[in-house]
Design an enzyme around this catalytic site. Structure first.
Site, PDB file in Angstrom:
ATOM      1  N   CYS A 165      -3.007  -7.175  -2.529  1.00 17.59           N
ATOM      2  CA  CYS A 165      -4.354  -7.639  -2.183  1.00 17.59           C
ATOM      3  C   CYS A 165      -5.341  -7.336  -3.302  1.00 17.59           C
ATOM      4  O   CYS A 165      -5.372  -6.233  -3.844  1.00 17.59           O
ATOM      5  CB  CYS A 165      -4.801  -7.006  -0.878  1.00 17.59           C
ATOM      6  SG  CYS A 165      -3.701  -7.403   0.507  1.00 17.59           S
ATOM      7  N   GLU A 168      -4.826   1.131  10.737  1.00 18.42           N
ATOM      8  CA  GLU A 168      -6.033   0.768  10.004  1.00 18.42           C
ATOM      9  C   GLU A 168      -6.869  -0.199  10.831  1.00 18.42           C
ATOM     10  O   GLU A 168      -6.332  -1.110  11.456  1.00 18.42           O
ATOM     11  CB  GLU A 168      -5.669   0.115   8.669  1.00 18.42           C
ATOM     12  CG  GLU A 168      -4.977   1.059   7.716  1.00 18.42           C
ATOM     13  CD  GLU A 168      -4.601   0.410   6.401  1.00 18.42           C
ATOM     14  OE1 GLU A 168      -4.247   1.146   5.479  1.00 18.42           O
ATOM     15  OE2 GLU A 168      -4.670  -0.834   6.304  1.00 18.42           O
ATOM     16  N   ASP A 227       0.781  -1.238   0.000  1.00 19.10           N
ATOM     17  CA  ASP A 227       0.000   0.000   0.000  1.00 19.10           C
ATOM     18  C   ASP A 227       0.814   1.290   0.000  1.00 19.10           C
ATOM     19  O   ASP A 227       0.561   2.199  -0.782  1.00 19.10           O
ATOM     20  CB  ASP A 227      -0.929   0.026   1.219  1.00 19.10           C
ATOM     21  CG  ASP A 227      -2.006  -1.032   1.167  1.00 19.10           C
ATOM     22  OD1 ASP A 227      -2.012  -1.842   0.222  1.00 19.10           O
ATOM     23  OD2 ASP A 227      -2.850  -1.069   2.085  1.00 19.10           O
ATOM     24  N   SER A 283      -8.530   0.151   6.380  1.00 22.97           N
ATOM     25  CA  SER A 283      -7.950  -0.557   5.244  1.00 22.97           C
ATOM     26  C   SER A 283      -8.812  -0.344   4.015  1.00 22.97           C
ATOM     27  O   SER A 283     -10.026  -0.115   4.111  1.00 22.97           O
ATOM     28  CB  SER A 283      -7.871  -2.053   5.566  1.00 22.97           C
ATOM     29  OG  SER A 283      -7.702  -2.819   4.398  1.00 22.97           O
TER      30      SER A 283
END
EC number: 4.2.1.9
Length: 557
Positions: free
Chosen positions: A192, A444, A121, A470
């Site tokens: 992801c 998160e 991320d 998230s």
């Protein structure tokens, strides 16, 4: 003239050249552009495990095209693995570390351009911050998305495993079923797989023209991703020769385009934080209110997880981000004159993309039949968030709730209460002292929100926090509450049982307590002691700005 001439030209640079010869330079190489390859390879996380192969492909392509590549490493933190632990406090911090590392290596070595290769991320915004700071020719290569796991004919992502924990505690599945989800959720390399934060930010970068068309939705393990890395290196060399720089591309219109695409694909709340940070670094006047303005006119047209049915490889097969952009462009919702790193306008890039999505798919809908009529990231304000907060309302039937506050001073305490089934329908869960300063690091809250959804309460419980969510989170959730509790924000004054209204229709986040009582509570409030005084978390807490301004560390409020 090249920037790298500072270390390669002239008699006085003979010692510099001596060292460069030791890493592969020959006489004929000292006039070539030096191209940095910021390699985020790591075996910490599946998001980054394939990046070394991509970086090597880019390195060879750069050399074949006439550049001199120099590879260096950057770090990563796995959000998925650190989730729900103290380690998650380092996740957002890693964005700044990545930016600092890339800036330090490139400027320290007088590189002419940089190719950043990232997966997890914070790799994407970290690289973008560095590119905006340095303003040397740059291209971003996304490591690619993971393919979906399979179980019982259903697609799985890592979020499936988080939700399965809540399903187990509510008695909907047993431990064997939980283990089956765990073993099948992540089948290989890649970030992801839903429209979570990594895929959201890669889509934003593609939209803003700093990565190549279609690259943000490619699967990590497919050959086209390796080919994309090689082509990106060639484009970087062309950008150096043409002097195309990031700040030529990162205009106000480009940020508006990115926000429009993020709304259309149902992207992560984290995009708000990261785009604010990148814009601030690029000198672009972007505020949290711009997200709400654009949300009002851009619908959600992609049916993607976490709240939808499909994963990112399905979006790629349906036409990817260019198909989404073409629909928005034709509807007047995209600025077509924005430039890309290839030197083309966005309108030119999209010229050959079909004007209607493929008929044999329902991942991308036409604008006449959207999933939601407005964007899904709503900016709420009120006495609980005078600087703003971010609500993700996709997958929520009724984004309005007034209920009693259930207050927790940490994510761990909140999760324990949820798993003990002490949170009931109608509750408004408040998790505070998790902001940029208070956490520090804005953890998160995927574990609590997934547990709520897993227990079947996603539509009937609200969760608000000065931390983050998230990209895998959905439900009635409000994050980035600012000012945060640790600096005196009203969220720090909430008491258990207080009535709170979350109303995404009216864009309201309100503590229903009269002003006289709030004044009394504010007078009695005292600033909490820092949780960390030394190390990177202590330093971060002292430097970081408000989340409403991107939570950056190099430009104090």
């Amino acid at each position: 003239m090249l920037r790298s001439d500072a270390v390669t030209k002239g008699i006085q640079r003979s010692p510099n050249r001596a060292m460069l010869r030791a890493v592969g330079f020959g006489d004929e190489d000292f006039g070539k552009p030096i191209l940095g390859i910021a390699n985020g390879y790591s075996t910490i996380t599946p998001c980054n495990v394939g990046l070394n192969d991509l970086s090597r492909r880019a390195e060879e392509a750069a050399r074949q095209a006439g550049g001199m590549p120099q590879m260096f490493g950057t770090i990563t933190v796995s959000d998925g693995i650190s989730m729900g632990t103290e380690g998650m406090k380092y996740s957002l911090v890693s964005r700044e570390v990545i930016a600092d590392a890339i800036e330090t290596a490139c400027n320290g070595q007088s590189m002419d351009g940089v190719l950043a290769v990232g997966g997890c991320d914070k790799n994407m915004p970290g690289a973008m911050l560095a590119m905006a700071r340095m303003n040397i020719p740059a291209v971003f290569v996304y490591g690619g998305t993971i393919k979906p796991g399979k179980l019982g004919g259903c697609d799985l992502t890592v979020v499936s495993a988080f939700e399965a924990v809540g399903q187990l505690t509510s008695g909907n599945i047993d431990e064997d079923q939980l283990t089956a989800v765990e073993k099948n959720a992540c089948p290989g390399a890649g970030s992801c797989g839903g429209m979570f934060t990594a895929n959201t930010m890669s889509a934003a970068i593609e939209t803003m023209g700093l990565s190549l068309p279609y690259s943000s939705t490619m699967a990590a393990e497919d050959e086209e991703k390796a080919d994309n890395a090689a082509r990106s290196a060639e484009v970087l060399l062309d950008a150096v020769k043409a002097n195309i720089r990031p700040l030529d591309l990162l205009t106000n219109d480009a940020f508006e385009n990115a926000i429009s695409v993020i709304m259309a694909v149902g992207g992560s709340t984290n995009a708000v934080l990261h785009l604010l940070a990148i814009a601030r670094t690029a000198g672009v006047s972007l505020s949290i209110d711009d997200f709400e303005r654009i949300r009002q006119r851009v619908p959600v047209i992609c049916d993607l997880k976490p709240s939808g049915r499909y994963v990112t490889v399905d979006l790629h097969n349906a036409g990817g981000i260019p198909q989404v952009m073409r629909l928005l462009l034709d509807a007047g919702l995209l600025h077509g004159d924005c430039r890309t790193v290839e030197g083309k306008s966005l309108r030119e890039v999209l010229a050959d993309v079909p004007s209607v999505p493929p008929a044999d798919q329902d991942v991308i809908r036409p604008l006449s039949n959207p999933l939601y009529g407005k964007g899904h990231l709503a900016i709420l304000k009120g006495n609980l968030a005078s600087e703003g907060s971010v609500a993700k309302i996709s997958g929520v039937k009724t984004p309005v709730l007034t209920g009693p506050a259930r207050v927790f001073e940490s994510e761990e305490d909140c999760l324990a209460a949820i798993l003990d089934q002490r949170i009931k329908a109608g509750d408004v869960v408040v998790v505070r002292n998790e902001g940029p300063v208070g956490g520090p690091g804005m953890r998160e809250m995927l574990a609590p929100t997934s547990a709520i959804v897993g227990q079947g309460l996603g539509d009937r419980v609200a969760l608000i926090t000065d931390g983050r969510f998230s990209g895998g989170t959905y439900g009635l959730v409000v994050g980035h509450v600012a000012p945060e509790a640790a600096v005196g924000g009203t969220i720090g004054l909430v008491q258990g049982g207080d009535s709170i209204t979350v109303d995404a229709d009216q864009l309201l986040l309100q503590l229903n307590v009269d002003e006289a009582e709030l004044t009394r509570r504010r007078a009695a409030w005292s600033k909490p002691e820092p949780r960390y005084r030394t190390g990177i978390l202590g330093k971060y807490a002292r430097l970081v700005s408000s989340s409403s301004r991107g939570a950056v560390t190099d430009q104090p409020d």
